[in-house]
Each structure stands twice: as structure tokens, then as C-alpha cells.
Design an enzyme around this catalytic site. Structure first.
Site, PDB file in Angstrom:
ATOM      1  N   GLU A  45      -6.953   4.175   8.293  1.00  0.00           N
ATOM      2  CA  GLU A  45      -6.811   5.606   7.993  1.00  0.00           C
ATOM      3  C   GLU A  45      -8.071   6.148   7.322  1.00  0.00           C
ATOM      4  O   GLU A  45      -8.434   7.309   7.514  1.00  0.00           O
ATOM      5  CB  GLU A  45      -5.567   5.825   7.133  1.00  0.00           C
ATOM      6  CG  GLU A  45      -4.283   5.564   7.904  1.00  0.00           C
ATOM      7  CD  GLU A  45      -3.078   5.267   7.014  1.00  0.00           C
ATOM      8  OE1 GLU A  45      -1.993   5.037   7.586  1.00  0.00           O
ATOM      9  OE2 GLU A  45      -3.219   5.256   5.773  1.00  0.00           O
ATOM     10  N   LYS A 101      -0.055   4.238  -0.233  1.00  0.00           N
ATOM     11  CA  LYS A 101      -0.748   5.377   0.386  1.00  0.00           C
ATOM     12  C   LYS A 101      -0.587   6.628  -0.496  1.00  0.00           C
ATOM     13  O   LYS A 101      -0.581   6.518  -1.718  1.00  0.00           O
ATOM     14  CB  LYS A 101      -0.258   5.583   1.816  1.00  0.00           C
ATOM     15  CG  LYS A 101      -0.396   4.310   2.658  1.00  0.00           C
ATOM     16  CD  LYS A 101      -0.101   4.518   4.114  1.00  0.00           C
ATOM     17  CE  LYS A 101      -0.259   3.205   4.857  1.00  0.00           C
ATOM     18  NZ  LYS A 101      -0.096   3.357   6.319  1.00  0.00           N
ATOM     19  N   SER A 111       3.987  -2.495  10.354  1.00  0.00           N
ATOM     20  CA  SER A 111       5.438  -2.479  10.571  1.00  0.00           C
ATOM     21  C   SER A 111       6.109  -3.795  10.177  1.00  0.00           C
ATOM     22  O   SER A 111       7.045  -4.261  10.835  1.00  0.00           O
ATOM     23  CB  SER A 111       5.760  -2.124  12.027  1.00  0.00           C
ATOM     24  OG  SER A 111       5.312  -0.816  12.336  1.00  0.00           O
ATOM     25  N   GLY A 138       2.963   1.915  10.792  1.00  0.00           N
ATOM     26  CA  GLY A 138       3.922   3.000  10.635  1.00  0.00           C
ATOM     27  C   GLY A 138       4.622   3.437  11.907  1.00  0.00           C
ATOM     28  O   GLY A 138       5.333   4.442  11.908  1.00  0.00           O
ATOM     29  N   ASN A 166       0.851  -1.182   0.000  1.00  0.00           N
ATOM     30  CA  ASN A 166       0.000   0.000   0.000  1.00  0.00           C
ATOM     31  C   ASN A 166       0.889   1.235   0.000  1.00  0.00           C
ATOM     32  O   ASN A 166       1.484   1.578   1.017  1.00  0.00           O
ATOM     33  CB  ASN A 166      -0.898  -0.014   1.246  1.00  0.00           C
ATOM     34  CG  ASN A 166      -1.784   1.219   1.353  1.00  0.00           C
ATOM     35  OD1 ASN A 166      -1.920   1.991   0.403  1.00  0.00           O
ATOM     36  ND2 ASN A 166      -2.392   1.408   2.513  1.00  0.00           N
ATOM     37  N   GLU A 186      -4.757  -5.399  10.636  1.00  0.00           N
ATOM     38  CA  GLU A 186      -3.748  -4.378  10.885  1.00  0.00           C
ATOM     39  C   GLU A 186      -4.032  -3.685  12.222  1.00  0.00           C
ATOM     40  O   GLU A 186      -4.904  -2.817  12.298  1.00  0.00           O
ATOM     41  CB  GLU A 186      -3.749  -3.333   9.778  1.00  0.00           C
ATOM     42  CG  GLU A 186      -3.284  -3.832   8.431  1.00  0.00           C
ATOM     43  CD  GLU A 186      -2.983  -2.682   7.493  1.00  0.00           C
ATOM     44  OE1 GLU A 186      -1.849  -2.597   7.004  1.00  0.00           O
ATOM     45  OE2 GLU A 186      -3.876  -1.854   7.254  1.00  0.00           O
ATOM     46  N   HIS A 196      -9.410   0.525   5.302  1.00  0.00           N
ATOM     47  CA  HIS A 196      -8.145   0.767   5.998  1.00  0.00           C
ATOM     48  C   HIS A 196      -8.404   1.703   7.177  1.00  0.00           C
ATOM     49  O   HIS A 196      -9.251   2.589   7.117  1.00  0.00           O
ATOM     50  CB  HIS A 196      -7.128   1.390   5.041  1.00  0.00           C
ATOM     51  CG  HIS A 196      -5.737   1.411   5.578  1.00  0.00           C
ATOM     52  ND1 HIS A 196      -5.305   2.349   6.492  1.00  0.00           N
ATOM     53  CD2 HIS A 196      -4.672   0.604   5.342  1.00  0.00           C
ATOM     54  CE1 HIS A 196      -4.047   2.130   6.784  1.00  0.00           C
ATOM     55  NE2 HIS A 196      -3.638   1.064   6.111  1.00  0.00           N
TER      56      HIS A 196
END
Length: 249
Positions: A95, A11, A209, A169, A9, A163, A93
Site C-alpha cells: 500500500e 493500518k 487474508s 484484504g 498491522n 504478501e 508494504h
């Protein structure tokens, strides 16, 4: 046997110049690679599908609208994504759930329209750090699975990616025991709802990660069938070792 899948991904990163990484990744793939899916920003989809023509890399998008067309300025439909030659789309996702206030019902509706256009939906689920510390992880994961997955899920149209939000991240990675617990729970939940045949066939990815140094250990977990990788997928030199670790798992 479930397919092994390494998904990247990108992003909101990358311009046309970044597409050279696809060629570099293709040349670095092992002899019998797992399924590799790269999801660049939507303006790059046409050029990305051209760039991987003839090589074993597929292209996906990072989101789609619930509707196939309409007055939705700035959005992209599943039909448009499929028209680029892309085969997958990431949905739900964290986000998107956070900054765009997407609900489980939104994700489920997007999955249906993705399927209508022939796309495979990579449906994301995961808990926050506060939810993890409160001991609510499995309750949150269960609720997201129940709300985000349509009833007619199959292994041909859906991939599920766990996730943990607190690991995306951040460099923080759950313990192997924590990853195992959640993935085993997901598998059990799927077989209970969809039956043994479908529930055991759906690929489960881990994301958060993932890097070359921990990929082998993560991929050794029984119900981890691959990874959804963020930052480490931007460069072929970083992503290729993860793909190789999955191929050897």
C-alpha cells in the site's frame, strides 16, 4: 531455530479505545507464545507501548522516513518511533509502494535508518495479480529482494514478509503450493546472497487474508515462520487463534 512471529498491522484503524484489545490479546496468549508484534497507527504508539508493559507483546510502527530528522511535514522518523518504546517498523508494504510511490531504493534506505535507531525492519514484498497471471511472480520477488534489502542484513535486524498484493484484504489466499514455491524461492535467494548462516536465519512471514481457519495449514509450510496479519489483528478474538496456531506449528 528461527523465531516464530505473529505480526499485526492495524493500518489506519483504531483510536485509544482500541487499545483494550492489547490487554485482551495478552490474556488470550498461549503459555509459550511466539513473538507477537502489533503495529498500530503512529498516534497510538506511546499508549500502546504503555499498554503492553509487562506482557509478551511488542509494538511496531507502520512506516518511517529515510532521514532521522528534518523538514518533512507529516512524516515520522525511526528515532521518534524508537523513542516511544516500539521495537519494529513495517517497511515497503504494497500500500505504501502503490499509493506513496515508494521504490525498492526507498525501502532499503528506510531499513538502514530503522537499524540505526535500533528497530527491527519488517520488509514487505509481493506481486500484483497481473504479475502473477503473467508468470512474473518470482522475477518480481527476486527484484524486490535485491533492491529492498541492504547488504548488511541480519536475523537480528530484519524480518521479511511475503504478501501477494492480490490476497491482501480480498479473502483470496494462494494455494499451499504457491506459498511454498515463493517462500522456498526467497530462502534460496537469501542464502545465495547472504550465505547459509544468515540466509537460513532470517524469519519469513506470509501475509494476505490469514485467518484462524487457514492459519494452521499455512504455518505447516517449511519456510513460513509466521504471519503479517491485517484486518484479523484488530480484534483479540480473531488474532489470538492465529497466534495459537503459530505456537503449535
Amino acid at each position: 531455530m528461527r523465531p516464530k512471529i505473529a505480526a499485526g498491522n492495524w493500518k489506519m484503524n483504531g483510536t485509544a479505545a482500541a487499545l483494550c484489545e492489547l490487554d485482551a490479546l495478552s490474556r488470550a496468549l498461549p503459555e509459550n507464545p511466539p513473538q507477537v508484534v502489533i503495529c498500530p497507527p503512529s498516534p497510538l504508539l506511546f499508549r500502546a507501548t504503555d499498554a503492553v508493559h509487562g506482557c509478551p507483546i511488542q509494538i511496531g510502527a507502520q512506516d518511517c522516513h529515510t532521514e532521522e530528522a528534518g523538514a518533512f511535514t507529516g512524516d515520522i522518523s525511526a528515532t521518534m518511533i524508537a523513542d516511544t518504546g516500539a521495537t519494529h517498523v513495517i517497511l515497503g508494504h504494497s500500500e505504501r509502494r502503490d499509493t506513496h510511490c515508494e521504490t525498492d531504493a526507498d525501502v532499503q534506505a528506510k531499513a538502514r535508518t530503522a537499524w540505526t535507531s535500533g528497530l527491527t525492519a519488517i520488509i514487505c514484498i509481493g506481486e500484483s495479480n497481473a504479475q502473477r497471471e503473467a508468470g512474473e511472480t518470482l522475477d518480481i520477488i527476486g527484484a524486490q529482494l535485491d533492491g529492498s534489502l541492504p547488504d548488511d542484513v541480519t536475523a537480528d535486524n530484519t524480518v521479511i514478509a511475503y504478501e501477494p498484493i492480490w490476497a491482501i484484504g480480498t479473502g483470496k489466499v494462494p494455494s499451499i503450493a504457491q506459498i511454498t514455491e515463493v517462500h522456498d524461492f526467497i530462502r534460496s535467494r537469501l542464502t545465495t546472497r547472504f550465505g547459509t548462516e544468515i540466509g537460513n536465519a532470517l524469519p519469513l512471514l506470509y501475509g494476505g487474508s490469514v485467518k484462524a481457519s487457514n492459519a494452521t495449514e499455512i504455518f505447516a509450510v517449511e519456510n513460513v515462520d509466521g504471519a503479517l496479519v491485517g484486518g484479523a489483528s484488530l480484534k483479540a478474538d480473531d488474532f489470538a487463534p492465529i497466534v495459537a496456531a503459530l505456537a503449535s506449528a
